[in-house]
Motif scaffolding. Sequence first.
Motif, mmCIF file in Angstrom:
data_model
loop_
_atom_site.group_PDB
_atom_site.id
_atom_site.type_symbol
_atom_site.label_atom_id
_atom_site.label_comp_id
_atom_site.label_asym_id
_atom_site.label_seq_id
_atom_site.Cartn_x
_atom_site.Cartn_y
_atom_site.Cartn_z
ATOM 1 N N UNK A 41 5.833 13.563 29.926
ATOM 2 C CA UNK A 41 6.397 14.318 31.048
ATOM 3 C C UNK A 41 5.333 14.711 32.073
ATOM 4 N N UNK A 42 4.157 15.203 31.678
ATOM 5 C CA UNK A 42 3.138 15.486 32.698
ATOM 6 C C UNK A 42 2.688 14.243 33.461
ATOM 7 N N UNK A 43 2.582 13.112 32.784
ATOM 8 C CA UNK A 43 2.183 11.892 33.489
ATOM 9 C C UNK A 43 3.245 11.430 34.472
ATOM 10 N N UNK A 44 4.488 11.560 34.093
ATOM 11 C CA UNK A 44 5.573 11.200 35.011
ATOM 12 C C UNK A 44 5.591 12.157 36.197
ATOM 13 N N UNK A 45 5.373 13.438 35.947
ATOM 14 C CA UNK A 45 5.339 14.412 37.038
ATOM 15 C C UNK A 45 4.195 14.122 37.999
ATOM 16 N N UNK A 46 3.037 13.795 37.483
ATOM 17 C CA UNK A 46 1.894 13.461 38.345
ATOM 18 C C UNK A 46 2.184 12.213 39.155
ATOM 19 N N UNK A 47 2.788 11.218 38.536
ATOM 20 C CA UNK A 47 3.094 9.990 39.279
ATOM 21 C C UNK A 47 4.128 10.255 40.363
ATOM 22 N N UNK A 48 5.095 11.139 40.105
ATOM 23 C CA UNK A 48 6.068 11.488 41.131
ATOM 24 C C UNK A 48 5.412 12.200 42.310
ATOM 25 N N UNK A 49 4.556 13.141 42.017
ATOM 26 C CA UNK A 49 3.865 13.874 43.084
ATOM 27 C C UNK A 49 3.009 12.930 43.907
ATOM 28 N N UNK A 50 2.281 12.032 43.242
ATOM 29 C CA UNK A 50 1.446 11.080 43.975
ATOM 30 C C UNK A 50 2.284 10.149 44.838
ATOM 31 N N UNK A 51 3.418 9.701 44.323
ATOM 32 C CA UNK A 51 4.290 8.821 45.099
ATOM 33 C C UNK A 51 4.854 9.545 46.316
ATOM 34 N N UNK A 52 5.259 10.806 46.138
ATOM 35 C CA UNK A 52 5.780 11.569 47.267
ATOM 36 C C UNK A 52 4.709 11.828 48.323
ATOM 37 N N UNK A 53 3.494 12.121 47.889
ATOM 38 C CA UNK A 53 2.389 12.296 48.843
ATOM 39 C C UNK A 53 2.079 11.004 49.575
ATOM 40 N N UNK A 54 2.117 9.905 48.860
ATOM 41 C CA UNK A 54 1.868 8.599 49.475
ATOM 42 C C UNK A 54 2.914 8.312 50.541
ATOM 43 N N UNK A 55 4.159 8.559 50.214
ATOM 44 C CA UNK A 55 5.232 8.314 51.175
ATOM 45 C C UNK A 55 5.145 9.272 52.375
ATOM 46 N N UNK A 56 4.764 10.526 52.125
ATOM 47 C CA UNK A 56 4.697 11.514 53.194
ATOM 48 C C UNK A 56 3.582 11.182 54.199
ATOM 49 N N UNK A 57 2.458 10.686 53.728
ATOM 50 C CA UNK A 57 1.328 10.472 54.623
ATOM 51 C C UNK A 57 1.274 9.059 55.214
ATOM 52 N N UNK A 58 2.111 8.160 54.742
ATOM 53 C CA UNK A 58 2.109 6.802 55.293
ATOM 54 C C UNK A 58 3.269 6.533 56.225
ATOM 55 N N UNK A 59 3.945 7.554 56.674
ATOM 56 C CA UNK A 59 5.058 7.354 57.624
ATOM 57 C C UNK A 59 4.626 7.654 59.011
#
Length: 59
Positions: A41-59
């Motif tokens: 669960x912590x690894x999935x949460x970290x991957x979700x946060x990283x994916x959301x940050x990636x999407x937020x800063x690459x738009x």
Amino acid sequence: MNAILIILALFLALAIAVPLLERYQQQMGLNKMVRFRKYIIPLVAISLILQLLYLAFNR
């Protein structure tokens, strides 16, 4: 939208795989999986946060 579908598919696969692994761990020799369960669960949460940050800063 594709990233959200991928994340949902991963969560669905995880929700199916973890109970199956717990149920059949004695038959399959997966006693070590119990140790790794607390990290999923912590690894999935970290991957979700990283994916959301990636999407937020690459738009």
